[in-house]
Design a protein around this motif. Sequence first.
Motif, PDB file in Angstrom:
ATOM      1  N   LYS A   1       4.436   6.058   9.272  1.00  0.00           N
ATOM      2  CA  LYS A   1       5.139   5.516  10.432  1.00  0.00           C
ATOM      3  C   LYS A   1       4.227   5.243  11.623  1.00  0.00           C
ATOM      4  O   LYS A   1       4.541   4.409  12.480  1.00  0.00           O
ATOM      5  CB  LYS A   1       6.271   6.475  10.837  1.00  0.00           C
ATOM      6  CG  LYS A   1       7.409   6.521   9.831  1.00  0.00           C
ATOM      7  CD  LYS A   1       8.550   7.395  10.320  1.00  0.00           C
ATOM      8  CE  LYS A   1       9.708   7.393   9.331  1.00  0.00           C
ATOM      9  NZ  LYS A   1      10.840   8.234   9.789  1.00  0.00           N
TER      10      LYS A   1
ATOM     11  N   VAL B   1       4.194  -1.381   0.897  1.00  0.00           N
ATOM     12  CA  VAL B   1       4.576  -1.665   2.281  1.00  0.00           C
ATOM     13  C   VAL B   1       5.675  -0.718   2.766  1.00  0.00           C
ATOM     14  O   VAL B   1       5.626  -0.216   3.894  1.00  0.00           O
ATOM     15  CB  VAL B   1       5.031  -3.133   2.422  1.00  0.00           C
ATOM     16  CG1 VAL B   1       5.619  -3.400   3.805  1.00  0.00           C
ATOM     17  CG2 VAL B   1       3.853  -4.072   2.166  1.00  0.00           C
ATOM     18  N   LYS B   2       6.647  -0.424   1.922  1.00  0.00           N
ATOM     19  CA  LYS B   2       7.763   0.427   2.331  1.00  0.00           C
ATOM     20  C   LYS B   2       7.348   1.881   2.546  1.00  0.00           C
ATOM     21  O   LYS B   2       8.073   2.652   3.180  1.00  0.00           O
ATOM     22  CB  LYS B   2       8.892   0.360   1.293  1.00  0.00           C
ATOM     23  CG  LYS B   2       8.525   0.888  -0.078  1.00  0.00           C
ATOM     24  CD  LYS B   2       9.681   0.736  -1.061  1.00  0.00           C
ATOM     25  CE  LYS B   2       9.336   1.252  -2.453  1.00  0.00           C
ATOM     26  NZ  LYS B   2       9.059   2.680  -2.478  1.00  0.00           N
ATOM     27  N   ASP B   3       6.179   2.261   2.039  1.00  0.00           N
ATOM     28  CA  ASP B   3       5.735   3.649   2.136  1.00  0.00           C
ATOM     29  C   ASP B   3       4.631   3.876   3.161  1.00  0.00           C
ATOM     30  O   ASP B   3       4.090   4.982   3.267  1.00  0.00           O
ATOM     31  CB  ASP B   3       5.228   4.125   0.763  1.00  0.00           C
ATOM     32  CG  ASP B   3       6.328   4.106  -0.294  1.00  0.00           C
ATOM     33  OD1 ASP B   3       7.480   4.397   0.057  1.00  0.00           O
ATOM     34  OD2 ASP B   3       6.016   3.788  -1.460  1.00  0.00           O
TER      35      ASP B   3
END
Length: 208
Positions: free
Chosen positions: A189, A184-186
Amino acid sequence: KMLTIKESKDTFSKELAFESVDSIPTIDRTMAEKLGSRKLGEVVSLVSQFNVASDFTQVAVNGESKRVSPLEYASFTRWSKNKDLGIPYYVSIDMVSGESELVKLEESIKYSTSDKFGRYINRYIQSKNPTKLIENATFEVDDKGIPYYIAPVYDFSIGLFGGKDVKEVIVVNATNGKMKTYAVKDVPKWVDRVYDSFLVLGQINSAG
């Protein structure tokens, strides 16, 4: 404990302040569907072959609020006839101005919710990830206008069936089927929808 809650130092009005009322998105899904169907009707050669899918995902494309949705095959017969060509367009609606656009793709969509058998997007993703809990994929486009499907991978953090949350995200290129799994953090954008709104509301209610 599934949500990290922190108290803001700003006032509510400052947190949600708009620079201009002209930038507020006003086109909802129902209106987007009408505008999209009207736009498709302008291209006579497409009307009998395709409909506009009902996705109309709300996304940000290069900082602008849009609703985007692919075309879909009008029937199984139309799919059989056009599957080698694929879906050559998607519809983009500006949520502020209401301007609609039928976007021609350099590479047609070959994996979608209106494709059949192994090219049906949800079946295709699950077949490549048979042990993962995956629900319906969401249509999006990146800042270059390339179409993708975004599929959250779920896990339960409390017992067997409690504490449902997203642990990974599978991003699939709708034109060639190439997929990549991200923590999720990667997640890139440009991806706008990782968490389903019902999932988030459920977590907020659980947090009291």
